[in-house]
Motif scaffolding. Structure first.
Motif, short mmCIF file in Angstrom:
data_model
loop_
_atom_site.label_atom_id
_atom_site.label_comp_id
_atom_site.label_asym_id
_atom_site.label_seq_id
_atom_site.Cartn_x
_atom_site.Cartn_y
_atom_site.Cartn_z
N ALA A 54 0.74 -1.25 -0.12
CA ALA A 54 0.02 0.10 -0.15
C ALA A 54 0.76 1.18 -0.03
CB ALA A 54 -0.94 -0.08 1.19
N LYS A 55 1.80 1.20 0.73
CA LYS A 55 2.78 2.33 0.80
C LYS A 55 3.55 2.82 -0.51
CE LYS A 55 4.68 3.69 4.50
NZ LYS A 55 5.74 3.90 5.80
N ALA A 56 3.86 1.96 -1.19
CA ALA A 56 4.30 2.08 -2.61
C ALA A 56 3.25 2.36 -3.42
CB ALA A 56 5.12 0.67 -2.96
N LEU A 57 2.01 1.91 -3.33
CA LEU A 57 1.02 2.44 -4.40
C LEU A 57 0.54 3.95 -3.97
CD1 LEU A 57 -1.34 1.91 -6.42
CD2 LEU A 57 -2.70 1.06 -4.37
N VAL A 58 0.75 4.31 -2.91
CA VAL A 58 0.33 5.70 -2.59
C VAL A 58 1.48 6.50 -2.99
CG1 VAL A 58 -0.03 7.23 -0.66
CG2 VAL A 58 -0.91 5.27 -0.49
N ASN A 59 2.71 5.93 -2.78
CA ASN A 59 4.10 6.96 -3.15
C ASN A 59 3.86 7.02 -4.88
OD1 ASN A 59 6.46 8.30 -2.68
ND2 ASN A 59 7.24 6.59 -4.03
N ARG A 60 3.69 6.01 -5.34
CA ARG A 60 3.52 5.99 -7.03
C ARG A 60 2.57 6.81 -7.59
NH1 ARG A 60 4.34 -0.64 -7.40
NH2 ARG A 60 6.70 -0.68 -7.18
N GLY A 61 1.29 6.81 -7.03
CA GLY A 61 0.27 7.38 -7.35
C GLY A 61 0.41 9.08 -7.18
N LEU A 62 0.90 9.50 -6.00
CA LEU A 62 1.15 10.70 -5.90
C LEU A 62 2.42 11.22 -6.91
CD1 LEU A 62 1.43 10.93 -2.00
CD2 LEU A 62 -0.31 11.97 -3.45
N THR A 63 3.24 10.41 -7.05
CA THR A 63 4.53 10.85 -8.02
C THR A 63 3.88 11.08 -9.35
OG1 THR A 63 6.09 9.71 -6.73
CG2 THR A 63 6.67 10.06 -8.93
N ALA A 64 3.22 10.02 -9.78
CA ALA A 64 2.52 10.04 -11.07
C ALA A 64 1.47 11.34 -11.40
CB ALA A 64 1.68 8.79 -11.39
N ALA A 65 0.92 11.72 -10.10
CA ALA A 65 0.03 12.99 -10.22
C ALA A 65 0.97 14.27 -10.11
CB ALA A 65 -0.99 12.82 -9.16
N GLY A 66 2.18 14.11 -9.92
CA GLY A 66 3.13 15.18 -9.70
C GLY A 66 2.97 15.94 -8.51
N ILE A 67 2.73 15.12 -7.67
CA ILE A 67 2.48 15.85 -6.11
C ILE A 67 3.80 15.17 -5.22
CG2 ILE A 67 1.08 15.77 -4.08
CD1 ILE A 67 -0.28 17.01 -6.38
N THR A 68 4.09 16.26 -4.67
CA THR A 68 5.55 16.01 -3.67
C THR A 68 4.87 16.67 -2.28
OG1 THR A 68 7.14 16.26 -5.39
CG2 THR A 68 7.76 16.29 -3.06
N VAL A 69 5.08 15.63 -1.31
CA VAL A 69 4.82 16.29 0.13
C VAL A 69 5.77 15.66 0.96
CG1 VAL A 69 2.02 15.78 -0.40
CG2 VAL A 69 3.48 13.81 0.48
N ALA A 70 5.78 16.48 2.14
CA ALA A 70 6.78 16.25 3.04
C ALA A 70 6.50 14.93 3.60
CB ALA A 70 6.78 17.41 4.07
#
Length: 228
Positions: A54-70
């Motif tokens: 799940a953690k990798a899925l969230v990270n991949r999704g955010l990255t693909a959407a161009g979102i960077t978070v702290a």
């Protein structure tokens, strides 16, 4: 008297192998993207992001959407993902066609069934409970069950050991390169199925055997076991 050999252990990946979990996982990813104000991504793109947990899925999704978070914000989004997913874990997720019949036949032949997945153990158990599949498996080993997880050999070897088996009489069934590499690292033969979540076609993943559907699983298992 000669001691009987240990039972054969057939270890299965979960997401994309036993159960089509994509609908509920990706619905939950959509909720996370909504939370950060990002546009939802095409399913043909996000489906390929499943398989590393799940953690990798969230990270991949955010990255693909161009979102960077702290990191602290990411952890909040991850916890939000887990909470929503747990509440909707079997809304649409279902076993793949032919699976139940194949599991029944493998069990009838005396083989021990196990789950070796990079899904968190509590989510794996929750999903299998909801689908009334838990009792079919002697062991359910998730990403956090051991100190390591696939493709590390220790995840698969630990699963086999807990199931009362030995690597020389075990098989890994999966849908992704992670499963194939875990099997290779553990020196265990692997079978791949084509209906899971992988960018590389299943027949090109390098498994010992590729099968097109679960109607071929039992005979393939017996053939691989006979080699040993």
């Amino acid at each position: 008297m000669t001691a009987s050999p240990p039972p054969a252990v057939i270890a299965f990946d979960l997401d994309g192998t036993l159960v089509d979990t994509a609908p509920d996982l990706l619905d939950t990813l959509d909720i996370v993207l909504d939370e950060v104000g990002a546009a939802r991504l095409p399913r043909e793109e996000t489906r390929k992001m499943i398989g590393a947990g799940a953690k990798a899925l969230v990270n991949r999704g955010l990255t693909a959407a161009g979102i960077t978070v702290a990191p602290p914000e990411f952890e909040k989004l991850y916890e939000s993902f887990l909470a929503h997913y747990a509440a909707h874990i079997a809304d649409s997720s279902r076993p793949f066609p032919g699976l139940i019949e194949a599991l029944d036949e493998l069990s009838a032949r005396g083989h021990v069934l196990a789950v070796c997945t990079n899904k968190l153990e509590y989510l794996s158990r929750l999903l299998l409970d909801r689908l009334e599949l838990t009792d079919r498996f002697a062991v359910i080993a998730g990403a956090d069950t051991f100190a390591v997880h696939k493709p590390d050999a220790g995840h698969l070897l630990g699963t086999i050991e807990r199931a009362g088996g030995v690597p020389t009489r075990a098989i890994m069934v999966g849908d992704s390169l992670t499963d194939v590499l875990a099997a290779k690292n553990a020196n265990v033969p692997s079978i791949v199925v084509p209906f899971g979540y992988t960018e590389t076609p299943a027949e090109e993943l390098g498994a010992d055997v590729f099968i097109a559907h679960y109607g071929l699983l039992v005979e393939t298992v017996e053939r691989l076991l006979s080699r040993g």
